[in-house]
Design an enzyme around this catalytic site. Sequence first.
Site, short mmCIF file in Angstrom:
data_model
loop_
_atom_site.label_atom_id
_atom_site.label_comp_id
_atom_site.label_asym_id
_atom_site.label_seq_id
_atom_site.Cartn_x
_atom_site.Cartn_y
_atom_site.Cartn_z
N TYR A 145 20.46 28.46 3.24
CA TYR A 145 19.27 27.98 2.87
C TYR A 145 19.12 26.23 3.06
O TYR A 145 18.28 25.71 3.77
CB TYR A 145 18.82 28.11 1.55
CG TYR A 145 17.45 27.45 1.11
CD1 TYR A 145 16.46 28.12 1.20
CD2 TYR A 145 17.37 26.47 0.15
CE1 TYR A 145 15.01 27.81 0.78
CE2 TYR A 145 16.31 26.12 -0.70
CZ TYR A 145 15.12 26.82 -0.21
OH TYR A 145 14.05 26.15 -0.73
N ASN A 174 12.83 21.44 -8.18
CA ASN A 174 12.67 22.65 -9.11
C ASN A 174 10.94 22.67 -9.54
O ASN A 174 10.67 21.74 -10.09
CB ASN A 174 13.64 23.01 -10.21
CG ASN A 174 14.90 23.26 -9.57
OD1 ASN A 174 15.39 22.20 -9.08
ND2 ASN A 174 15.49 24.13 -9.91
N ARG A 186 15.00 32.87 -10.85
CA ARG A 186 14.76 31.27 -11.29
C ARG A 186 14.90 31.22 -12.76
O ARG A 186 14.49 32.19 -13.47
CB ARG A 186 13.54 30.87 -10.52
CG ARG A 186 13.75 30.66 -9.33
CD ARG A 186 12.59 29.78 -8.58
NE ARG A 186 12.90 29.53 -7.41
CZ ARG A 186 13.76 28.51 -6.80
NH1 ARG A 186 13.98 27.77 -7.67
NH2 ARG A 186 13.87 28.14 -5.67
N VAL A 187 15.38 30.06 -12.86
CA VAL A 187 15.87 29.92 -14.25
C VAL A 187 14.50 29.70 -15.42
O VAL A 187 14.66 30.46 -16.45
CB VAL A 187 16.61 28.52 -14.69
CG1 VAL A 187 15.89 27.32 -14.48
CG2 VAL A 187 17.30 28.48 -16.01
N SER A 189 11.64 31.21 -15.05
CA SER A 189 10.94 32.57 -15.08
C SER A 189 12.10 33.62 -15.77
O SER A 189 11.50 34.32 -16.80
CB SER A 189 10.60 33.17 -13.79
OG SER A 189 11.47 32.97 -12.69
N ASN A 190 13.21 33.54 -15.60
CA ASN A 190 14.21 34.09 -16.22
C ASN A 190 14.08 34.09 -17.67
O ASN A 190 14.13 35.08 -18.52
CB ASN A 190 15.71 34.01 -15.77
CG ASN A 190 16.01 34.91 -14.50
OD1 ASN A 190 15.33 35.53 -14.12
ND2 ASN A 190 17.38 34.80 -14.31
N THR A 210 22.04 20.03 -15.07
CA THR A 210 20.79 19.42 -15.12
C THR A 210 19.72 19.64 -14.01
O THR A 210 20.07 19.99 -13.05
CB THR A 210 20.39 17.98 -15.28
OG1 THR A 210 20.80 17.21 -14.34
CG2 THR A 210 21.40 17.48 -16.60
N ASP A 273 26.82 25.77 -7.47
CA ASP A 273 25.58 25.43 -8.18
C ASP A 273 25.50 23.76 -8.46
O ASP A 273 26.42 23.56 -8.99
CB ASP A 273 25.66 26.07 -9.60
CG ASP A 273 24.42 26.27 -10.43
OD1 ASP A 273 23.55 27.43 -10.09
OD2 ASP A 273 23.96 25.33 -10.95
N1 UDP Z 1 20.34 29.40 -14.21
C1 UDP Z 1 20.89 29.93 -15.35
N2 UDP Z 1 20.32 31.05 -15.98
C2 UDP Z 1 19.58 31.72 -15.06
C3 UDP Z 1 19.07 31.42 -13.71
C4 UDP Z 1 19.57 30.26 -13.35
O1 UDP Z 1 21.43 29.22 -16.10
O2 UDP Z 1 19.05 32.87 -15.57
C5 UDP Z 1 20.72 28.03 -13.72
C6 UDP Z 1 21.45 27.98 -12.49
O3 UDP Z 1 22.83 28.05 -12.66
C7 UDP Z 1 21.02 26.66 -12.05
C8 UDP Z 1 19.54 26.38 -12.94
O4 UDP Z 1 19.67 27.18 -13.80
O5 UDP Z 1 21.86 25.69 -12.69
C9 UDP Z 1 18.56 26.49 -11.82
O6 UDP Z 1 18.59 27.65 -11.23
P1 UDP Z 1 17.39 28.31 -10.32
O7 UDP Z 1 18.04 29.49 -9.43
O8 UDP Z 1 16.20 28.22 -10.90
O9 UDP Z 1 17.31 27.00 -9.09
P2 UDP Z 1 18.38 26.21 -8.08
O10 UDP Z 1 18.13 24.80 -8.65
O11 UDP Z 1 19.59 26.61 -8.46
O12 UDP Z 1 17.82 26.40 -6.98
#
Ligand code: UDP
Length: 312
Positions: A145, A174, A186-187, A189-190, A210, A273
């Site tokens: 990506y 984000n 995604r964080v 929505s999760n 962060t 990450d």
């Molecule tokens: N993350 C988390 N729990 C989740 C999903 C994501 O702690 O259920 C964390 C992930 O490790 C990252 C951040 O949240 O540090 C953002 O993750 P996301 O996949 O939304 O987007 P990214 O910025 O990593 O592309």
Amino acid sequence: MAKTILITGGSGFLGSHLCDRLIEQGHDVLCLDNFYTGNKENIRHLIGHDRFELIRHDVTIPIELEVDFIYNLACPASPVHYQRDPVHTAKISMMGALNMLELANRLKCPVFQASTSEVYGDPEQHPQQEDYWGNVNPIGPRSCYDEGKRIAETLFMDFRRQYDIDTKLVRIFNTYGPRMSENDGRVVSNFIVQALRGEDITIYGDGSQTRSFCYVDDLIRGFMLLADSPKEISGPINIGNPGEFTIKQLAENVIRLTNSNSKLISLDLPKDDPKQRKPNIAKAKEILGWEPTINLEQGLIKTIEYFAQKVK
Ligand code: UDP
């Protein structure tokens, strides 16, 4: 003046909001999607509208259309989705950009690329400014990506220099809001779905990493301002909300706003990450007069309302 506008990835989270805004403004919208991660539900309300057309197509294959403007948004964007078929992700990022640039070159029309803050990788500069070249692993699980989006940026700038095409590059940080897919990992929505179901909130690592979260309506407004800017403006321009939160803070906000009894649990941190991410938006402010207007709490409330209708 009303235009005919192509949006690749038009049925995705961001694409569908852009379809709505452009239709509202009186434009003809061609929504192109192969529904790999796009969702028909996001655009169902537009089907039958006389200024909306849906084209099922994969951007890795060239296509001939007659349009006045191209937004290239097609690409799986959440780590769970883009890592499922990494070869295809790299191909979409590169071939999709190339195919849209070649179409724009033939039509002599402007073309807009949805790039990403991932081009900064795990950044050593904080907040990230557009002239920072990034800290990207070229061979890791996120590379399909990150590097795909980086070569797309290169192609956009080369088409501008070599063929004098009006290209626009936006780097998206984000973003969240209604129509995020419930299961793309995604964080935001999760956490909202987990909180609404009373399930454990899955924090990866210790939650000290962060992110800066931009509400979708703010982002789309930024897109349209850049699209309408003069030809000399190429970007890249960061569009994101500089409000920076740890993932743990996000979880606590979601629990409070949903009134949930969910508990926080810690799971392994995914490889590569990024530890921190926050846009410097001085350029967007100065060049586009853009800044976000919706803070995290206001945006989370709207997003929770959306998921509350979907999640039982
Ligand atoms: N993350 C988390 N729990 C989740 C999903 C994501 O702690 O259920 C964390 C992930 O490790 C990252 C951040 O949240 O540090 C953002 O993750 P996301 O996949 O939304 O987007 P990214 O910025 O990593 O592309």
